[in-house]
Enzyme design. Structure first.
Site, PDB file in Angstrom:
ATOM      1  N   ILE A  19      -4.636   0.047   5.702  1.00  0.00           N
ATOM      2  CA  ILE A  19      -5.633   0.968   6.244  1.00  0.00           C
ATOM      3  C   ILE A  19      -6.877   0.210   6.688  1.00  0.00           C
ATOM      4  CG2 ILE A  19      -7.126   2.949   5.735  1.00  0.00           C
ATOM      5  CD1 ILE A  19      -5.098   3.886   3.718  1.00  0.00           C
ATOM      6  N   ASP A  64     -13.116 -13.010  -2.168  1.00  0.00           N
ATOM      7  CA  ASP A  64     -12.475 -12.232  -3.223  1.00  0.00           C
ATOM      8  C   ASP A  64     -13.460 -11.165  -3.691  1.00  0.00           C
ATOM      9  OD1 ASP A  64     -11.229 -11.172  -5.424  1.00  0.00           O
ATOM     10  OD2 ASP A  64     -11.024 -13.069  -6.511  1.00  0.00           O
ATOM     11  N   SER A 152      -8.562   9.441  -1.933  1.00  0.00           N
ATOM     12  CA  SER A 152      -7.314  10.192  -1.714  1.00  0.00           C
ATOM     13  C   SER A 152      -7.307  11.453  -2.563  1.00  0.00           C
ATOM     14  CB  SER A 152      -6.094   9.332  -2.054  1.00  0.00           C
ATOM     15  OG  SER A 152      -5.747   9.439  -3.415  1.00  0.00           O
ATOM     16  N   TYR A 164      -5.288   5.336 -11.506  1.00  0.00           N
ATOM     17  CA  TYR A 164      -5.491   5.611 -10.074  1.00  0.00           C
ATOM     18  C   TYR A 164      -6.318   6.879  -9.882  1.00  0.00           C
ATOM     19  CZ  TYR A 164      -4.422   6.713  -5.183  1.00  0.00           C
ATOM     20  OH  TYR A 164      -4.522   7.027  -3.848  1.00  0.00           O
ATOM     21  N   LYS A 168     -10.053   7.240  -8.106  1.00  0.00           N
ATOM     22  CA  LYS A 168     -10.308   8.018  -6.893  1.00  0.00           C
ATOM     23  C   LYS A 168     -11.277   9.170  -7.154  1.00  0.00           C
ATOM     24  CE  LYS A 168      -7.875   5.454  -4.251  1.00  0.00           C
ATOM     25  NZ  LYS A 168      -8.569   4.503  -3.345  1.00  0.00           N
ATOM     26  N   THR A 199       1.548   2.117   5.685  1.00  0.00           N
ATOM     27  CA  THR A 199       1.067   0.736   5.645  1.00  0.00           C
ATOM     28  C   THR A 199       2.254  -0.220   5.686  1.00  0.00           C
ATOM     29  OG1 THR A 199       1.146   0.642   3.232  1.00  0.00           O
ATOM     30  CG2 THR A 199      -0.905   1.429   4.240  1.00  0.00           C
TER      31      THR A 199
END
Length: 309
Positions: A19, A64, A152, A164, A168, A199
């Site tokens: 993305i 990084d 998301s 996750y 988010k 992706t």
């Protein structure tokens, strides 16, 4: 004719692939100077070459985002090279994709807690906050700017794994709360929800894997290209009234309808708020055929679907 971002300075973190690359390509195509960050020089050079071919001005910064010194040097570089100007920051750098898919099906208590958290939310949530802070210091001084967290629907309901979802949800809350403190300085911050995105990683490990049992495979088949989010952000960056959207969660498909753009194949990715699509994916294909295209789940109902109360 797409939006023009000539004279704009943009930063897309994690732009080597996926993305982030798609966003950088679209911002460059609109004429912006685009700083692109990532760890892999080869991928960054490929992205930069394509941005240049489309008329943009790419600046490669191999780094990084897990290293705070690298991040501080990045913003110092932009400030020095662009005379204190940064118009758009896209917080996209993320290190947790491989971790998520390698642990598919495992409960949170079956994985190493520190390793899982740090991998998914270190470069993600933590990194986004640091970048937002450093970018805001530049933007507030000029009283202009746009910051986008790539998030998301996992911030609303369970998706992939616990770490996750926490990350988010944090990204969404960060955009809302930062917007409260930035609005009077005319700096906009939003959270962007793409749909399923095709992706390179998803294409290689899910869509092209005939033996893949990933439950999201069907959704990805009707998903967005990596550039669809880029088109959304380019239109936001060119919108003189974008401050009216500050603090909100914005969905790429909704922005496509609002600004009148389509995906790279000139089509429209699947809109999961359309009742017809929800019924079809639930297996009610016959009933779905009878439901009109304009029947859409209101955003208010989406909010109530968060099961937090």
């Amino acid at each position: 004719m797409g939006p023009s971002l000539k004279g704009k300075v943009c930063l897309v973190t994690g732009a080597a692939r996926g993305i982030g690359k798609g966003i950088a390509l679209q911002l460059g195509e609109a004429g912006a100077t685009v700083y692109i960050t990532g760890r892999t020089e080869k991928n960054l050079k490929e992205c930069a070459a394509e941005i240049k071919a489309r008329g943009g001005n790419p600046v490669i910064v191999q780094m990084d985002h897990g290293n705070d010194a690298d991040v501080e040097n990045l913003f110092a570089k932009i400030k020095a090279e662009q005379s204190g100007k940064l118009d758009v920051l896209v917080n996209n750098a993320y290190a947790g994709v491989d971790m998520i898919f390698k642990n598919t099906g495992k409960k949170f208590y079956e994985t190493d807690p520190a390793q899982t958290w740090d991998c998914i939310n270190g470069v993600g949530l933590r990194g986004h906050y640091i970048c937002t802070t450093l970018a805001s210091r530049i933007m507030v001084e000029r009283q202009e700017g746009l910051i986008v967290n790539v998030s998301s629907i996992g911030g609303l309901r369970y998706l992939f794994n616990v770490a996750y979802g926490i990350g988010k949800a944090g990204c969404d809350r960060m955009a809302a709360d930062c917007a409260m403190e930035l609005k009077k300085k005319n700096v906009t911050m939003v959270s962007l929800w793409p749909g399923p995105v095709q992706t390179e990683y998803i294409t290689e490990n899910v869509m092209e894997d005939k033996d893949s049992k990933n439950p999201m495979k069907k959704a990805f088949e009707e998903g967005e290209s990596i550039e669809f989010s880029g088109k959304a952000i380019a239109n936001l960056a060119a919108d003189p009234d974008v401050i009216k959207k500050t603090g909100r969660i914005l969905q790429t498909v909704d922005l496509a309808h609002e600004y009148g753009f389509k995906d790279t194949d000139n089509g429209m990715p699947m809109d999961f708020r359309l009742v017809k699509n929800l019924l079809r994916h639930a297996g009610y294909t016959g009933l779905a055929a009878w439901v009109p295209e304009f029947f859409k789940v209101p955003l208010l109902f989406v909010h109530y679907g968060s099961y937090k109360f």
